[in-house]
Design an enzyme around this catalytic site. Sequence first.
Site, PDB file in Angstrom:
ATOM      1  N   LYS A 136       0.836  -1.124  -0.420  1.00  0.00           N
ATOM      2  CA  LYS A 136       0.340  -0.333  -0.134  1.00  0.00           C
ATOM      3  C   LYS A 136       0.117   1.185  -0.015  1.00  0.00           C
ATOM      4  CE  LYS A 136       1.035   1.589   4.195  1.00  0.00           C
ATOM      5  NZ  LYS A 136       0.808   2.304   4.765  1.00  0.00           N
ATOM      6  N   ASP A 183      -3.000  -2.914  10.342  1.00  0.00           N
ATOM      7  CA  ASP A 183      -2.945  -2.399   8.724  1.00  0.00           C
ATOM      8  C   ASP A 183      -3.880  -3.389   8.547  1.00  0.00           C
ATOM      9  OD1 ASP A 183      -1.923   0.331   9.056  1.00  0.00           O
ATOM     10  OD2 ASP A 183       0.063   0.020   8.397  1.00  0.00           O
TER      11      ASP A 183
HETATM   12  P1  ATP Z   1       4.052  -0.750   7.967  1.00  0.00           P
HETATM   13  O1  ATP Z   1       3.553   0.370   6.375  1.00  0.00           O
HETATM   14  O2  ATP Z   1       3.073  -1.115   8.267  1.00  0.00           O
HETATM   15  O3  ATP Z   1       5.204   0.780   8.927  1.00  0.00           O
HETATM   16  P2  ATP Z   1       6.839  -1.684   6.631  1.00  0.00           P
HETATM   17  O4  ATP Z   1       6.553  -1.509   5.604  1.00  0.00           O
HETATM   18  O5  ATP Z   1       6.921  -0.644   7.574  1.00  0.00           O
HETATM   19  O6  ATP Z   1       5.073  -1.441   7.690  1.00  0.00           O
HETATM   20  P3  ATP Z   1       7.166  -4.480   7.352  1.00  0.00           P
HETATM   21  O7  ATP Z   1       8.277  -4.868   6.532  1.00  0.00           O
HETATM   22  O8  ATP Z   1       5.781  -4.894   7.182  1.00  0.00           O
HETATM   23  O9  ATP Z   1       7.492  -3.267   7.524  1.00  0.00           O
HETATM   24  O10 ATP Z   1       8.518  -5.346   8.369  1.00  0.00           O
HETATM   25  C1  ATP Z   1       8.819  -4.369   9.583  1.00  0.00           C
HETATM   26  C2  ATP Z   1       9.342  -5.460  10.117  1.00  0.00           C
HETATM   27  O11 ATP Z   1       8.225  -6.099  10.757  1.00  0.00           O
HETATM   28  C3  ATP Z   1      10.530  -5.939   9.769  1.00  0.00           C
HETATM   29  O12 ATP Z   1      12.041  -5.790  10.159  1.00  0.00           O
HETATM   30  C4  ATP Z   1      10.706  -7.347   9.921  1.00  0.00           C
HETATM   31  O13 ATP Z   1      11.732  -8.133  10.659  1.00  0.00           O
HETATM   32  C5  ATP Z   1       9.003  -8.108  10.662  1.00  0.00           C
HETATM   33  N1  ATP Z   1       8.681  -8.146   9.806  1.00  0.00           N
HETATM   34  C6  ATP Z   1       7.567 -10.175  10.570  1.00  0.00           C
HETATM   35  N2  ATP Z   1       6.835 -10.588   9.742  1.00  0.00           N
HETATM   36  C7  ATP Z   1       7.159  -9.757   8.084  1.00  0.00           C
HETATM   37  C8  ATP Z   1       6.846 -10.045   7.184  1.00  0.00           C
HETATM   38  N3  ATP Z   1       6.045 -11.206   6.712  1.00  0.00           N
HETATM   39  N4  ATP Z   1       7.514  -9.486   6.077  1.00  0.00           N
HETATM   40  C9  ATP Z   1       8.480  -8.600   6.403  1.00  0.00           C
HETATM   41  N5  ATP Z   1       8.573  -7.546   6.996  1.00  0.00           N
HETATM   42  C10 ATP Z   1       8.634  -9.238   8.504  1.00  0.00           C
END
Ligand code: ATP
Length: 290
Positions: free
Chosen positions: A11, A137
């Site tokens: 997203k 989310d």
């Molecule tokens: P948001 O936009 O909700 O803040 P994000 O893009 O910042 O999400 P993610 O990539 O979802 O962050 O992941 C952040 C942390 O969550 C990572 O440091 C990772 O170790 C952990 N994590 C747990 N499950 C997953 C997954 N399936 N894919 C990626 N990261 C994951």
Amino acid sequence: MEQLRLNARAKINITLDVLGKRDDGYHELSMIMQTVNLCDNLTISTDKSGDIELSSNYSWLPCDERNLVYRAAALMKETYGIKKGIRLHLEKNIPVAAGMAGGSSDCAAALVGIRNLFRIKASDKELMALGKTLGADVPYCILRGTALAEGIGEKLTQLPPFPNTTVLIAKPPINVSTAAVFGSFDMSKVDKHPDNELMTELIRNKDIEGICQNMCNVLESVTINNYPIIASLKKAMLEKDALGSLMSGSGPTVFGFYESYDKALAALRYIRGRYNIREIYITTVFNTGR
Ligand code: ATP
């Protein structure tokens, strides 16, 4: 052996506003989210082992309880009394810790995929309520498309579909912790808030230029301050014909909307030549057709 393969899409935030801080320490948000076609792929199959087994193309990504896919599988097993084993393979393409809800989207795909594979009679609404316990989310990642998310992101209102647009996505090689960004958020440093009612009307009218002029993310006040490369990337996208450009979520990913694939490609080449960015993609917005 039965097997399912699902797309777990990323997203972007068209807007992100922080309304205040709640007593429980979370921030009250109001944001317009849009699904894009950049996605991870989740393959789910079943075996007789009774266990959950998760693998991924990224060797450094934890594949145990720390992974939201694993936790989704464990929750589905417990909630619906699944006795068989669940094998999951996650192929990541969405930048990690990037403000694109990659983990939440993988989690949503696991909930939906396991329901479908085991023919469990649970509505999307029921899965959204379950998903909320794993991450704010996750309900949005089950709904997908264009939506207003309020509360901590879990209160959803579906919005009219977004105009079809080419999107350039660039994640600078820095790691941003969502918790740290919210932790240092200071309302007095925000000089502009988004107008989500106006944005809803602009989306309804498919007014992409109006949308681009009014996109706004108050968390830029924190993340851009720490990482000027984000402002520089936004500027580079605009210089290379983006209709508009913004940081997504808590960052550091920057996206730009383009009139055509060719214009986005020219911008991608320009940015690749000037910045040390490997994670840069051209995609499109995704609408659910609901
Ligand atoms: P948001 O936009 O909700 O803040 P994000 O893009 O910042 O999400 P993610 O990539 O979802 O962050 O992941 C952040 C942390 O969550 C990572 O440091 C990772 O170790 C952990 N994590 C747990 N499950 C997953 C997954 N399936 N894919 C990626 N990261 C994951």
